[in-house]
Write a protein that holds these residues in place. Structure first.
Motif, PDB file in Angstrom:
ATOM      1  N   ARG A 430       0.844  -1.196   0.000  1.00 18.51           N
ATOM      2  CA  ARG A 430       0.000   0.000   0.000  1.00 18.51           C
ATOM      3  C   ARG A 430       0.875   1.239   0.000  1.00 18.51           C
ATOM      4  NH1 ARG A 430      -2.082   2.605   4.533  1.00 18.51           N
ATOM      5  NH2 ARG A 430      -1.593   0.762   5.797  1.00 18.51           N
ATOM      6  N   LYS A 431       0.621   2.147  -0.951  1.00 11.54           N
ATOM      7  CA  LYS A 431       1.409   3.371  -1.069  1.00 11.54           C
ATOM      8  C   LYS A 431       0.681   4.569  -0.447  1.00 11.54           C
ATOM      9  CE  LYS A 431       4.797   3.636  -2.796  1.00 11.54           C
ATOM     10  NZ  LYS A 431       6.195   3.662  -2.288  1.00 11.54           N
ATOM     11  N   PHE A 432      -0.655   4.664  -0.645  1.00  8.25           N
ATOM     12  CA  PHE A 432      -1.430   5.789  -0.129  1.00  8.25           C
ATOM     13  C   PHE A 432      -2.430   5.303   0.913  1.00  8.25           C
ATOM     14  CE2 PHE A 432      -0.909   7.271  -4.719  1.00  8.25           C
ATOM     15  CZ  PHE A 432       0.268   7.958  -4.438  1.00  8.25           C
ATOM     16  N   SER A 433      -2.715   6.162   1.876  1.00  6.81           N
ATOM     17  CA  SER A 433      -3.787   5.927   2.847  1.00  6.81           C
ATOM     18  C   SER A 433      -4.828   7.014   2.616  1.00  6.81           C
ATOM     19  CB  SER A 433      -3.253   5.996   4.281  1.00  6.81           C
ATOM     20  OG  SER A 433      -2.219   5.043   4.466  1.00  6.81           O
ATOM     21  N   ILE A 434      -5.998   6.644   2.078  1.00  7.35           N
ATOM     22  CA  ILE A 434      -6.995   7.637   1.677  1.00  7.35           C
ATOM     23  C   ILE A 434      -8.321   7.417   2.381  1.00  7.35           C
ATOM     24  CG2 ILE A 434      -5.932   7.853  -0.608  1.00  7.35           C
ATOM     25  CD1 ILE A 434      -8.417   6.287  -1.658  1.00  7.35           C
ATOM     26  N   THR A 435      -9.080   8.485   2.469  1.00  3.06           N
ATOM     27  CA  THR A 435     -10.476   8.429   2.907  1.00  3.06           C
ATOM     28  C   THR A 435     -11.283   9.299   1.958  1.00  3.06           C
ATOM     29  OG1 THR A 435     -10.128  10.278   4.426  1.00  3.06           O
ATOM     30  CG2 THR A 435      -9.913   8.051   5.342  1.00  3.06           C
ATOM     31  N   SER A 436     -12.576   9.101   1.923  1.00 10.96           N
ATOM     32  CA  SER A 436     -13.435   9.871   1.024  1.00 10.96           C
ATOM     33  C   SER A 436     -13.800  11.202   1.660  1.00 10.96           C
ATOM     34  CB  SER A 436     -14.699   9.088   0.686  1.00 10.96           C
ATOM     35  OG  SER A 436     -15.434   8.820   1.861  1.00 10.96           O
ATOM     36  N   THR A 441     -18.408   8.378  -2.736  1.00 13.03           N
ATOM     37  CA  THR A 441     -17.318   7.426  -2.986  1.00 13.03           C
ATOM     38  C   THR A 441     -17.756   6.010  -2.639  1.00 13.03           C
ATOM     39  OG1 THR A 441     -15.656   9.117  -2.508  1.00 13.03           O
ATOM     40  CG2 THR A 441     -14.942   6.832  -2.402  1.00 13.03           C
ATOM     41  N   SER A 442     -17.371   5.059  -3.472  1.00 11.82           N
ATOM     42  CA  SER A 442     -17.637   3.644  -3.192  1.00 11.82           C
ATOM     43  C   SER A 442     -16.336   2.861  -3.291  1.00 11.82           C
ATOM     44  CB  SER A 442     -18.674   3.082  -4.175  1.00 11.82           C
ATOM     45  OG  SER A 442     -18.227   3.223  -5.506  1.00 11.82           O
ATOM     46  N   ASP A 443     -16.091   2.027  -2.285  1.00 13.12           N
ATOM     47  CA  ASP A 443     -14.891   1.182  -2.278  1.00 13.12           C
ATOM     48  C   ASP A 443     -15.145  -0.066  -3.121  1.00 13.12           C
ATOM     49  OD1 ASP A 443     -13.400   2.847  -0.668  1.00 13.12           O
ATOM     50  OD2 ASP A 443     -14.108   1.935   1.201  1.00 13.12           O
ATOM     51  N   ILE A 444     -14.296  -0.293  -4.097  1.00 17.21           N
ATOM     52  CA  ILE A 444     -14.405  -1.480  -4.951  1.00 17.21           C
ATOM     53  C   ILE A 444     -13.567  -2.618  -4.393  1.00 17.21           C
ATOM     54  CG2 ILE A 444     -14.166  -2.353  -7.303  1.00 17.21           C
ATOM     55  CD1 ILE A 444     -16.223  -0.092  -6.915  1.00 17.21           C
ATOM     56  N   TRP A 451      -8.128  -0.224   5.008  1.00 16.28           N
ATOM     57  CA  TRP A 451      -7.772   0.869   4.105  1.00 16.28           C
ATOM     58  C   TRP A 451      -8.220   0.544   2.684  1.00 16.28           C
ATOM     59  CZ3 TRP A 451      -6.603   5.451   5.860  1.00 16.28           C
ATOM     60  CH2 TRP A 451      -5.997   5.584   7.117  1.00 16.28           C
ATOM     61  N   THR A 452      -8.450   1.591   1.910  1.00 16.54           N
ATOM     62  CA  THR A 452      -8.958   1.428   0.541  1.00 16.54           C
ATOM     63  C   THR A 452      -7.840   1.025  -0.413  1.00 16.54           C
ATOM     64  OG1 THR A 452     -10.689   3.068   0.898  1.00 16.54           O
ATOM     65  CG2 THR A 452     -10.064   2.624  -1.382  1.00 16.54           C
ATOM     66  N   LEU A 453      -8.135   0.046  -1.276  1.00 22.92           N
ATOM     67  CA  LEU A 453      -7.224  -0.313  -2.365  1.00 22.92           C
ATOM     68  C   LEU A 453      -7.692   0.330  -3.671  1.00 22.92           C
ATOM     69  CD1 LEU A 453      -4.924  -1.917  -3.700  1.00 22.92           C
ATOM     70  CD2 LEU A 453      -6.497  -3.863  -3.870  1.00 22.92           C
ATOM     71  N   LEU A 454      -8.987   0.207  -3.992  1.00 24.14           N
ATOM     72  CA  LEU A 454      -9.553   0.777  -5.215  1.00 24.14           C
ATOM     73  C   LEU A 454     -10.874   1.449  -4.866  1.00 24.14           C
ATOM     74  CD1 LEU A 454      -9.542   1.054  -8.371  1.00 24.14           C
ATOM     75  CD2 LEU A 454     -10.833  -1.094  -8.426  1.00 24.14           C
ATOM     76  N   ALA A 455     -11.030   2.699  -5.269  1.00 26.60           N
ATOM     77  CA  ALA A 455     -12.262   3.432  -4.969  1.00 26.60           C
ATOM     78  C   ALA A 455     -12.688   4.260  -6.175  1.00 26.60           C
ATOM     79  CB  ALA A 455     -12.061   4.339  -3.758  1.00 26.60           C
ATOM     80  N   ARG A 456     -14.004   4.488  -6.273  1.00 26.41           N
ATOM     81  CA  ARG A 456     -14.581   5.324  -7.325  1.00 26.41           C
ATOM     82  C   ARG A 456     -15.332   6.477  -6.686  1.00 26.41           C
ATOM     83  NH1 ARG A 456     -17.401   0.684 -11.160  1.00 26.41           N
ATOM     84  NH2 ARG A 456     -15.469  -0.346 -11.825  1.00 26.41           N
ATOM     85  N   ASN A 457     -15.332   7.619  -7.389  1.00 19.17           N
ATOM     86  CA  ASN A 457     -16.014   8.794  -6.866  1.00 19.17           C
ATOM     87  C   ASN A 457     -16.699   9.544  -8.006  1.00 19.17           C
ATOM     88  OD1 ASN A 457     -15.830  11.970  -6.328  1.00 19.17           O
ATOM     89  ND2 ASN A 457     -16.084  10.920  -4.362  1.00 19.17           N
ATOM     90  N   ILE A 458     -17.903  10.060  -7.730  1.00 24.62           N
ATOM     91  CA  ILE A 458     -18.607  10.931  -8.683  1.00 24.62           C
ATOM     92  C   ILE A 458     -18.942  12.227  -7.963  1.00 24.62           C
ATOM     93  CG2 ILE A 458     -20.594  11.229 -10.185  1.00 24.62           C
ATOM     94  CD1 ILE A 458     -20.843   8.257 -10.419  1.00 24.62           C
ATOM     95  N   ASN A 459     -18.458  13.352  -8.491  1.00 23.17           N
ATOM     96  CA  ASN A 459     -18.732  14.659  -7.895  1.00 23.17           C
ATOM     97  C   ASN A 459     -19.027  15.649  -9.020  1.00 23.17           C
ATOM     98  OD1 ASN A 459     -18.980  16.819  -6.184  1.00 23.17           O
ATOM     99  ND2 ASN A 459     -16.785  17.014  -5.764  1.00 23.17           N
ATOM    100  N   ARG A 460     -20.283  16.108  -9.070  1.00 21.39           N
ATOM    101  CA  ARG A 460     -20.729  17.025 -10.120  1.00 21.39           C
ATOM    102  C   ARG A 460     -20.446  16.453 -11.512  1.00 21.39           C
ATOM    103  NH1 ARG A 460     -18.585  22.903  -7.841  1.00 21.39           N
ATOM    104  NH2 ARG A 460     -19.726  22.837  -5.843  1.00 21.39           N
TER     105      ARG A 460
END
Length: 676
Positions: A430-436, A441-444, A451-460
Motif C-alpha cells: 500500500r502506497k497511499f492511505s486515503i479516505t473519502s 465514494t464507493s470502495d471497490i 484501508w482502501t485499495l480501489l475506490a470510485r467517486n462521482i462529484n458534479r
C-alpha cells in the motif's frame, strides 16, 4: 382335467414295482402291530418316489371374465381456466355429474388428468398445467390398449408441446371419443415478439430498430407502437394488426445523443379484452460509443507498470493515448502545451506526480477537468508517497491521511463483492492511505486492515478512480477464472469513459424476460479484437449454479455473433459471455424467466383436431354442452381369459420337501425307540 404319465412303463419297471409291493405286504403282515407307524411313513415315501419315477402330469384350465374400463382424460392445462364459457368451476361441476352418470349406468372407467404429462385425476381440475401435450395420451393408450374398452378426451384441443396429435393417434386400435370445451373464438393478445437493433452504435450516427408485433384472437384494427428513451418519447407509428397469429414489422430510425449503455423501450397499445398486457412492452439496451476516446497518460518516472498500462490502453482501437513522461522539472516527452490545448475524455496519472504539483497547476487542471468533463484516474507508483498527491487528491474527491506505510509490507485484500474469492488473490503493498471527502465514494476493493485499495467517486458528474498500490503489474500476470487485472483496470476505464470500450463486444438478449421453455436469442456486435475470430461461448447460471453452455455462430450477412438456448425453470439467471481466445469473461448480464404463459395466448376450441382424432379411431366428437349423448357410445365391454394350468410332479419342490419331512420323521422315531 387330464391325468397322464410323461414316462411310459416298461417290463423292468413293472417288475420292480410288483416286487416292492409284495415285499411290503409280507413285512407289513408279520410286523404290523409293532411297526405300524414306520410302515405308513415308508408307504407314503414309496408312493411319492413312484410319482417322481413316472413323472405324471395334471392339466386343467380356469376361466376368468373381467370388465374393461374406459379411460377418461381431462385437460388440466392453463388454457382451460381462461375460457369465458364454460368457466373452470362450471367444468368441475360438469365433470362430477359426468362421472356420477357413468357410475349409475354401471360403465367401468378410470380417470386421468393431462397437461405436460398424464397422471391420475385427484380431486378437481385446477388449470395449473404449463403446457398441453395431447401426444402423451396416444402413448398411454398404445401401452394399455389391451386393458381398455376405449378412451374419451375432454379438452379444448390446443396442443402446445409434443408431437403432432393427428399423427400420434393414427390406428390406435380402440374407439376414441372427444368432448370439446370452450368457444371457437380465441382470446385477444398483442405482444412484442422480438426486437432487432444494433448492440453497439456510435453517438450521433443513425441507428435502425425493428420490432416484430404479433397478435392473436379476433383483431382487425390500428394500434400505436412507440419508442422511448427511458421515459422520453422518441417516435411513434401506427400499425395494422389482423390477429389469428399474424405478425407485423415496425421500423424506427433515430440518432442517440448520450454515451454509455442507453436503455430504450418499445411499447404497443393494448385493448380492453386483452388477456395479458405485460408483454405489450419490451426493454433493450444499446451501447453508445464515441468514435474515438482521447486519454492523457502522465508518467512521473517509467516503471514496471508503465508499459502494461500503455499497452492495455492502445490495444483498444477506440482509444487514442497521448503519453506525457516527466523528463525534467518543467519538461515532458510530449510538450505540455499540447495537453492544455487538447480535450481529453480521461486523464490518467501513473506514478505522477512524484513531488506535489504547484497550486497554479492544480487550479488550471481543475478548470480543464470541469469544462471538459474529463475522468480522472490515479495509479500509485513506486516513487510516490502521501505528500505526492497534495492538491490533486482533492480534485479526485479523496483525502490523504498521514498513515505511514513500509515499503515491502504486503497486505491481503478483497473485492467488496467478494468476487473472485479473496483467498486466491495475491497480496499487495500500500502506497497511499486515503479516505473519502463525501458520500459519493464507493470502495471497490479494500485491504484486510480496512484501508482502501480501489475506490470510485462521482462529484458534479466528474468521475474519478484511485488505486493505492504500486503493484498493479502483479495483477496483470495473475490469472484465474476471472481476470483480476481486467476487473481492477479495464472496468475502471470503462466506468470513467461511460462506455463499454473495456469489453469491446456487447451482447444482448432479444428480450429482457422470457417464459419458461421459450427460445432465447443472444446476439452481439464484434467491435474490434483480432483474437475475437476464435469466437465466443456463453454460460448460464442460476444463483452461481451452472445450468447450460452454448457456442456463438457468426451471422455473416448481419456481421453479428448469435447464440440461442431454451430457457429453463422460472427464476433469475445470469449469463457470462466468454472469449474462446483466453476464456476471459467479456460480459455478465442478468435476465428473468417467468412461468410459462404460452397457454394464455391460445385460448379457443380447436374442434378440427378433436374431430380428426375421433374420426381416425372409430369414435365421435361431442360438444361440452351435448356431452350426455356420449353414453350411448360407451358400451360396457369385457374380456374372457382362459388360463391353462399344468402340474408336473417332477418339477414340484413341495413334493420333494414332503419326502424329506417323512424320512426325517421316521429317523426321529427310530432314534427314540433305539432302532438306530
Amino acid at each position: 382335467m387330464k391325468f397322464n404319465f410323461i414316462q411310459s412303463l416298461d417290463f423292468a419297471s413293472l417288475l420292480i414295482i410288483t416286487s416292492s409291493v409284495f415285499i411290503f405286504i409280507a413285512l407289513f403282515t408279520s410286523h404290523k402291530e409293532k411297526f405300524k407307524t414306520f410302515f405308513i411313513l415308508r408307504l407314503l415315501v414309496l408312493c411319492l418316489l413312484l410319482l417322481y419315477l413316472f413323472n405324471p402330469v395334471i392339466k386343467y384350465s380356469t376361466n376368468k371374465y373381467s370388465e374393461l374400463p374406459w379411460a377418461l382424460f381431462f385437460d388440466n392445462s392453463s388454457s382451460i381456466k381462461f375460457h369465458k364459457s364454460p368457466s373452470l368451476n362450471s367444468i368441475n361441476l360438469g365433470i362430477d355429474n359426468f362421472l356420477d352418470q357413468l357410475y349409475s349406468k354401471n360403465i367401468s372407467f378410470i380417470s386421468h388428468s393431462f397437461d405436460t404429462e398424464v397422471k391420475s385425476l385427484k380431486g378437481k381440475l385446477s388449470g395449473s398445467g404449463q403446457t398441453t401435450n395431447i401426444g402423451n395420451i396416444a402413448e398411454y393408450i398404445s401401452q394399455n390398449k389391451n386393458k381398455l374398452a376405449g378412451a374419451v378426451i375432454i379438452s379444448d384441443g390446443i396442443p402446445t408441446e409434443g408431437v403432432e396429435p393427428s399423427l400420434a393417434f393414427l390406428n390406435s386400435g380402440l374407439p376414441i371419443h372427444t368432448i370439446g370445451i370452450g368457444n371457437k373464438s380465441s382470446l385477444i393478445d398483442i405482444f412484442i415478439n422480438s426486437i432487432e437493433s444494433p448492440t453497439v452504435a456510435i453517438k450521433n450516427d443513425r441507428i435502425n430498430i425493428s420490432a416484430e408485433i404479433q397478435s392473436i384472437g379476433d383483431i382487425n384494427d390500428r394500434f400505436s407502437v412507440s419508442l422511448y428513451d427511458d421515459s422520453r418519447l422518441i417516435a411513434s407509428k401506427y400499425v395494422e394488426l389482423y390477429g389469428l397469429g399474424s405478425k407485423s414489422i415496425v421500423n424506427f430510425q433515430f440518432q442517440p445523443k448520450s454515451l454509455g449503455r442507453q436503455k430504450y423501450k418499445i411499447q404497443v397499445s393494448s385493448v380492453s379484452d386483452e388477456v395479458n398486457i405485460s408483454n405489450n412492452k419490451q426493454n433493450f439496451d444499446v451501447l453508445i460509443l464515441k468514435e474515438k476516446y482521447t486519454v492523457a497518460l502522465f508518467t512521473g518516472s517509467p516503471n514496471k507498470n508503465t508499459s502494461i498500462i500503455k499497452k492495455t490502453l492502445k490495444n483498444n482501437n477506440r482509444i487514442e493515448v497521448d503519453h506525457y513522461i516527466k523528463i525534467f522539472s518543467n519538461k515532458f516527452s510530449t510538450p505540455i502545451k499540447n495537453f492544455w490545448e487538447t480535450s481529453y475524455d480521461l486523464i490518467l496519472f501513473e506514478n505522477y506526480p512524484i513531488e506535489p504539483l504547484s497550486p497554479n497547476f492544480i487550479r488550471i487542471l481543475a478548470k480543464k477537468i470541469i469544462s471538459q468533463q474529463s475522468g480522472i484516474m490515479i495509479l500509485a507508483g513506486p516513487n510516490q508517497n502521501n505528500k505526492s498527491l497534495e492538491g490533486l487528491s482533492i480534485i479526485a474527491g479523496f483525502q490523504i491521511q498521514n498513515e505511514k506505510t513500509a515499503d515491502g509490507d504486503y497486505n491481503y485484500w478483497e473485492f467488496s463483492d467478494n468476487v473472485p474469492d479473496s483467498e486466491n488473490l495475491p497480496p499487495l503493498s500500500r502506497k497511499f492511505s486515503i479516505t473519502s471527502i463525501d458520500n459519493n465514494t464507493s470502495d471497490i476493493a479494500i485491504y484486510e486492515s480496512g484501508w482502501t485499495l480501489l475506490a470510485r467517486n462521482i462529484n458534479r458528474k466528474i468521475r474519478s478512480v484511485i488505486f493505492t498500490s504500486p503493484d498493479i503489474n502483479k495483477l496483470f500476470f495473475y490469472k484465474n477464472e476471472l481476470t483480476v487485472f481486467s476487473k481492477i483496470f479495464s472496468e475502471s476505464i470503462n466506468w470513467l469513459l461511460r462506455s463499454g470500450v473495456s469489453s469491446e463486444n456487447f451482447f444482448r438478449l432479444n428480450r429482457d424476460y422470457f417464459q419458461q421453455g421459450e427460445m432465447a436469442y443472444l446476439s452481439g456486435t464484434k467491435v474490434g479484437h483480432e483474437d475475437d475470430s476464435l469466437g465466443f461461448y456463453v454460460d448460464v447460471y442460476k444463483e452461481n449454479k451452472f445450468i447450460l453452455s452454448t457456442n456463438f455462430d457468426m451471422n455473416m450477412e448481419k456481421s453479428i455473433w448469435e447464440a440461442r438456448f431454451r430457457t429453463p425453470n422460472p427464476g433469475r439467471y445470469s449469463y457470462n459471455v466468454h472469449s474462446k481466445h483466453n476464456k476471459e469473461i467479456v460480459q455478465s448480464t442478468s435476465f428473468n424467466v417467468l412461468d410459462s404463459q404460452i397457454e394464455t395466448s391460445q385460448v379457443f376450441l380447436n374442434e378440427k383436431l378433436l374431430k380428426e382424432i375421433s374420426a381416425s379411431n372409430k369414435g365421435k366428437y361431442f360438444n361440452w354442452n351435448n356431452r350426455e349423448f356420449i353414453f350411448g357410445e360407451m358400451p360396457q365391454k369385457g374380456k374372457q381369459e382362459i388360463k391353462a394350468n399344468v402340474i408336473i410332479f417332477k418339477d414340484s419342490i413341495q413334493l420333494l420337501l414332503l419326502i424329506l419331512i417323512f424320512i426325517c420323521t421316521e429317523w426321529v422315531l427310530r432314534k427314540k425307540r433305539g432302532l438306530l
